[in-house]
Design an enzyme around this catalytic site. Structure first.
Site, short mmCIF file in Angstrom:
data_model
loop_
_atom_site.label_atom_id
_atom_site.label_comp_id
_atom_site.label_asym_id
_atom_site.label_seq_id
_atom_site.Cartn_x
_atom_site.Cartn_y
_atom_site.Cartn_z
N TYR A 184 0.69 -1.36 0.11
CA TYR A 184 -0.11 -0.07 -0.05
C TYR A 184 0.80 1.13 -0.09
O TYR A 184 0.10 2.32 -0.08
CB TYR A 184 -0.93 -0.04 1.14
N HIS A 204 -7.97 2.26 -6.10
CA HIS A 204 -7.41 1.36 -5.31
C HIS A 204 -5.69 1.63 -5.08
O HIS A 204 -5.14 1.68 -6.35
CB HIS A 204 -7.71 -0.09 -5.89
#
Length: 146
Positions: free
Chosen positions: A23, A101
């Site tokens: 991430y 995302h």
């Protein structure tokens, strides 16, 4: 001036700490600060919500329907793959949005490769890390101009 709302789902409050190899190292506060600055420079207002609770998103979507929100960026995290209820709320409020995302969903587990929102979004930005939010804002600005 338009209001752009970012909705961020479960565990995104842990960005910068949680699995940075997937991430990235930016915190959600870092991302929101950059988005707010970009919106201000373009003459727009930026608001955001992060929650780990599905009901919070449904309530905020209902509010967005009446508070003048013109565009949304959404990253519902794990709810992306599970929430028909949030999908129904988005359809009800009819506010255009881009799905964002941080990771590439299509390079991950099979269950992450399905989104309940991709087919109703203007578009999806996946796998470009925090920069995906900034790219989504550029599209939002263009859409709001026309």
């Amino acid at each position: 001036m338009a209001t752009i709302l970012a909705l961020n789902g479960p565990n995104l409050n842990l960005l910068g700490q949680r699995e940075p190899h997937i991430y990235g190292s930016d915190s959600l506060d870092d991302i929101n600060a950059r988005c707010k600055a970009l919106c201000a420079a373009a003459g727009h207002e930026f608001t955001c919500l992060q929650s780990n609770a599905e009901a919070d998103f449904i309530d905020r979507l209902h509010e967005a329907h009446v508070d003048g929100t013109a565009f949304m960026l959404v990253n519902f995290g794990g709810f992306t793959h599970t929430s028909v209820a949030i999908r129904d709320a988005i359809l009800a409020v009819e506010i255009p949005f881009i799905e964002v995302h941080l990771s590439n969903l299509y390079a991950r587990e099979e269950f992450r490769q399905h989104s309940y929102f991709a087919d109703i979004a203007i578009g999806s930005i996946v796998g470009l890390g925090a920069q995906g939010y900034e790219l989504a804002l550029q599209v939002a600005f263009k859409r709001l101009e026309s």
